[in-house]
Design a protein around this motif. Structure first.
Motif, PDB file in Angstrom:
ATOM      1  N   ILE A 110       0.863  -1.182   0.000  1.00 29.87           N
ATOM      2  CA  ILE A 110       0.000   0.000   0.000  1.00 29.87           C
ATOM      3  C   ILE A 110       0.898   1.229   0.000  1.00 29.87           C
ATOM      4  CG2 ILE A 110      -1.669   1.326   1.357  1.00 29.87           C
ATOM      5  CD1 ILE A 110      -2.840  -1.305   2.313  1.00 29.87           C
ATOM      6  N   HIS A 111       0.606   2.159  -0.890  1.00 32.88           N
ATOM      7  CA  HIS A 111       1.422   3.361  -1.032  1.00 32.88           C
ATOM      8  C   HIS A 111       0.686   4.520  -0.361  1.00 32.88           C
ATOM      9  CE1 HIS A 111       3.958   1.166  -3.895  1.00 32.88           C
ATOM     10  NE2 HIS A 111       2.808   0.602  -4.247  1.00 32.88           N
ATOM     11  N   VAL A 112       1.316   5.096   0.647  1.00 36.65           N
ATOM     12  CA  VAL A 112       0.703   6.176   1.405  1.00 36.65           C
ATOM     13  C   VAL A 112       0.970   7.489   0.686  1.00 36.65           C
ATOM     14  CG1 VAL A 112       0.633   7.373   3.615  1.00 36.65           C
ATOM     15  CG2 VAL A 112       0.938   4.882   3.548  1.00 36.65           C
ATOM     16  N   PHE A 113      -0.087   8.028   0.102  1.00 37.89           N
ATOM     17  CA  PHE A 113      -0.007   9.226  -0.729  1.00 37.89           C
ATOM     18  C   PHE A 113      -1.323   9.954  -0.531  1.00 37.89           C
ATOM     19  CE2 PHE A 113       0.191  11.318  -5.035  1.00 37.89           C
ATOM     20  CZ  PHE A 113       1.406  11.965  -4.853  1.00 37.89           C
ATOM     21  N   GLU A 114      -1.299  11.022   0.221  1.00 39.87           N
ATOM     22  CA  GLU A 114      -2.518  11.660   0.699  1.00 39.87           C
ATOM     23  C   GLU A 114      -3.414  12.169  -0.429  1.00 39.87           C
ATOM     24  OE1 GLU A 114      -1.314  14.488   3.904  1.00 39.87           O
ATOM     25  OE2 GLU A 114       0.630  13.548   3.499  1.00 39.87           O
ATOM     26  N   GLN A 115      -4.703  12.298  -0.110  1.00 36.36           N
ATOM     27  CA  GLN A 115      -5.665  12.752  -1.110  1.00 36.36           C
ATOM     28  C   GLN A 115      -5.244  14.058  -1.759  1.00 36.36           C
ATOM     29  OE1 GLN A 115      -9.808  12.838   0.082  1.00 36.36           O
ATOM     30  NE2 GLN A 115     -10.249  14.565  -1.264  1.00 36.36           N
ATOM     31  N   SER A 116      -4.774  15.004  -0.954  1.00 41.09           N
ATOM     32  CA  SER A 116      -4.390  16.301  -1.515  1.00 41.09           C
ATOM     33  C   SER A 116      -3.262  16.156  -2.527  1.00 41.09           C
ATOM     34  CB  SER A 116      -3.964  17.251  -0.398  1.00 41.09           C
ATOM     35  OG  SER A 116      -2.885  16.715   0.343  1.00 41.09           O
ATOM     36  N   ARG A 117      -2.368  15.204  -2.292  1.00 45.25           N
ATOM     37  CA  ARG A 117      -1.257  15.004  -3.226  1.00 45.25           C
ATOM     38  C   ARG A 117      -1.702  14.259  -4.479  1.00 45.25           C
ATOM     39  NH1 ARG A 117       3.224  12.656   0.739  1.00 45.25           N
ATOM     40  NH2 ARG A 117       4.719  13.141  -0.922  1.00 45.25           N
ATOM     41  N   ASN A 118      -2.682  13.353  -4.335  1.00 46.79           N
ATOM     42  CA  ASN A 118      -3.278  12.735  -5.515  1.00 46.79           C
ATOM     43  C   ASN A 118      -3.949  13.794  -6.381  1.00 46.79           C
ATOM     44  OD1 ASN A 118      -3.414   9.511  -5.535  1.00 46.79           O
ATOM     45  ND2 ASN A 118      -3.452  10.188  -3.398  1.00 46.79           N
ATOM     46  N   GLU A 119      -4.672  14.716  -5.727  1.00 45.17           N
ATOM     47  CA  GLU A 119      -5.332  15.786  -6.480  1.00 45.17           C
ATOM     48  C   GLU A 119      -4.305  16.672  -7.180  1.00 45.17           C
ATOM     49  OE1 GLU A 119      -8.218  17.940  -4.234  1.00 45.17           O
ATOM     50  OE2 GLU A 119      -9.173  16.133  -3.458  1.00 45.17           O
ATOM     51  N   GLU A 120      -3.211  16.954  -6.513  1.00 43.47           N
ATOM     52  CA  GLU A 120      -2.175  17.780  -7.129  1.00 43.47           C
ATOM     53  C   GLU A 120      -1.580  17.080  -8.348  1.00 43.47           C
ATOM     54  OE1 GLU A 120       2.073  19.927  -5.882  1.00 43.47           O
ATOM     55  OE2 GLU A 120       0.975  18.707  -4.437  1.00 43.47           O
ATOM     56  N   LEU A 121      -1.300  15.782  -8.215  1.00 41.86           N
ATOM     57  CA  LEU A 121      -0.729  15.005  -9.311  1.00 41.86           C
ATOM     58  C   LEU A 121      -1.664  14.982 -10.516  1.00 41.86           C
ATOM     59  CD1 LEU A 121       1.606  12.910 -10.081  1.00 41.86           C
ATOM     60  CD2 LEU A 121      -0.004  11.162  -9.297  1.00 41.86           C
ATOM     61  N   LEU A 122      -2.927  14.645 -10.283  1.00 42.89           N
ATOM     62  CA  LEU A 122      -3.902  14.568 -11.372  1.00 42.89           C
ATOM     63  C   LEU A 122      -4.222  15.950 -11.931  1.00 42.89           C
ATOM     64  CD1 LEU A 122      -6.261  11.984  -9.657  1.00 42.89           C
ATOM     65  CD2 LEU A 122      -4.978  11.564 -11.757  1.00 42.89           C
ATOM     66  N   GLY A 123      -4.335  16.938 -11.030  1.00 44.21           N
ATOM     67  CA  GLY A 123      -4.679  18.294 -11.464  1.00 44.21           C
ATOM     68  C   GLY A 123      -3.624  18.899 -12.360  1.00 44.21           C
TER      69      GLY A 123
END
Length: 514
Positions: A110-123
């Motif tokens: 499991i890769h711990v990568f916070e929601q805000s950072r997922n949004e930044e990556l996709l955004g």
């Protein structure tokens, strides 16, 4: 009160309107844009999420990020949890989650990568193609496209939104509601959101200086009156705790005191603390006319297993690829029906399982408390042995979400006797690179094909050599969807794919022949 003249408002035309710029909405927008479909993503917020909410990224989601060319950036910043420790103290045995998944995926654990950072990556990936319109709120759905319109051509949905420049009408071929549990799109659809809200209170806190949790390990602590999950977020004891609160109302000091006395969890500092109630709900429909629901707008459940954000991302990936196929003239409009048929059963199973698990671990009765005390030492003993078994490999695959199977209405039409049909394509040779094209493809794995009359929109046949693990037959050709799932298994005889079998498989997937 002023009367709004709708006919006088400016109109924006687009193929797809996505309401909500969380991970689910951003994934939908990015896949559509990457495939050349005009998309507009709106959100009432002023900008991306800053709070740290969901944080577990499962193996299948990383595979999708790899398909989109984002996995390398994500993994460079993520903190990996390769193991699980189950028990009621720091002395519990560590079980190898990554070992149980390692043969099935390139991204185990499991890769711990916070929601805000997922949004930044996709955004950031989406911004180059279709920047999000922030401060833009959905006011109403004016037309859901469920009734035949007066205009010729495809049905459309129409929405009224308010942005920095005032009211605007948005006319889209489809509207995707990715706007959370309180979804305005779902309310406009008039579909139910059946389920329950649990009476127990949970709290979540980001901690520093946590002691007694091994590095790169998710710890599950079980006590008679409480249960907690600790996710590693970085070195030096940086972790997130999600735990039952000792009562219906709880403050930070009381909660952490209970964690210390009941579960032996201590910390030096707290970055963030919040309480919440757990909901288990699934929308009664994921589609009405040209409106669709995805992510939390379609289903919500407990945080058990770290599945929520991943399920929403995979909803969006699935739906966006079906809609892109239609928009690009590859598939008939009926292909959109597959989204609900495929993803709603996934959500129902997930909510059912997490609801049952939640009832077992979070019940307040004396009987449940006694059961938790009994389970704690047994779970710590059993977890490593289960994960090392064949059953553990299956469970690890469900947790990693790469064992999801999509059923076909007529399995015989797509060679359903082949176990690969309906599963995501396993990685063999360079096929992961081929899947980055986001196209329909025909693959072979050792079969020799001289000729195949494929539609122009289907790439191939592409041969990647024999599958060393024997999951893919050297005597079959595989019709593979843009999302990486195997849509059909086709016989290869005398260097040719049977024309009749191919024609039936294309029709079963609503693909338009050449």
């Amino acid at each position: 009160m002023a009367v709004i003249e709708l006919a006088a408002l400016p109109v924006i035309e687009t193929d797809a309107l996505v309401v909500g710029a969380g991970p689910t909405g951003l994934m939908a927008g990015l896949v559509l844009a990457r495939r050349g479909v005009d998309v507009l993503v709106i959100d009432a917020k002023s900008g991306p999420t800053r709070e740290s909410r969901a944080l577990a990224v499962q193996a299948r989601t990383v595979e999708i990020y790899d398909q989109l060319g984002l996995a390398e950036d994500m993994l460079a910043e993520a903190f990996e949890a390769r193991s699980v420790q189950v028990g009621n103290s720091a002395a519990g045995v560590v079980a190898g989650l990554a070992d149980a998944q390692g043969a099935a995926t390139r991204y185990p654990g499991i890769h711990v990568f916070e929601q805000s950072r997922n949004e930044e990556l996709l955004g950031e990936a989406l911004a180059a193609r279709a920047p999000v319109r922030w401060n833009t709120r959905l006011i109403a759905i004016l037309d859901d496209g469920s009734e035949p319109g007066a205009q010729d051509g495809p049905a459309h949905a129409e929405a009224l939104a308010e942005g920095p420049e005032g009211l605007v009408r948005i006319r889209a071929r489809w509207c995707i509601g990715a706007d959370g549990a309180g979804s305005a799109v779902r309310h406009a659809m008039g579909v139910g959101f059946q389920g329950v809200t649990d009476h127990a209170t949970f709290y979540v806190a980001d901690l520093r200086g946590v002691r007694g949790v091994p590095e790169e390990t998710i710890a599950i602590r079980i006590g008679g009156g409480s249960l907690a999950l600790l996710f590693p977020m970085g070195p030096g004891g940086h972790a997130r705790i999600i735990s039952m609160a000792p009562g219906p109302e709880v403050g930070q000091d009381e909660a952490l005191a209970a964690a210390r006395s009941e579960l032996g969890i201590t910390c030096a500092d707290v970055d963030w603390f919040s309480t919440y109630r757990v909901h288990h709900r699934v929308a009664s429909a994921f589609r009405k006319g040209q409106l669709f629901l995805a992510g939390d707008a379609a289903h919500v459940h407990s945080p058990v297993g770290g599945q929520g954000m991943n399920t929403g991302l995979q909803d969006a990936h699935n739906l966006a690829n079906h809609l892109a196929d239609i928009a690009l003239g590859i598939a008939a409009p009926a292909a959109a029906d597959a989204y609900e048929a495929e993803r709603r059963p996934v959500a129902k199973r997930l909510v059912s399982v997490t609801d049952r698990l939640f009832g077992l671990v979070a019940g307040r009765s004396r009987g449940t408390a006694r059961l938790r005390r009994l389970i704690a030492p047994l779970a710590g003993f059993a977890a490593p042995r289960v994960l090392a078994s064949r059953l553990g490999s299956h469970v690890a695959g469900l947790l990693g979400q790469y064992r999801i199977r999509y059923g076909a209405a007529d399995r015989a039409a797509v060679g359903g006797a082949d176990r690969a049909v309906g599963l995501r394509l396993p990685e063999v040779g360079a096929n992961a690179e081929a899947l980055r094209r986001l196209s329909w493809q025909v693959h072979t794995y050792g079969a020799h094909v001289d000729h195949c009359d494929l539609p122009t929109a289907v790439d191939g046949p592409l041969d990647f050599g024999a599958d060393p693990q024997g999951r893919l037959s050297a005597e079959r050709a595989y019709l593979v969807r843009p999302d990486g799932f195997v849509a059909a298994s086709l016989p290869v005889e005398d260097g040719a794919i049977g024309a009749g079998a191919l024609r039936v498989a294309l029709a079963a997937n609503d693909l338009i022949p050449a």
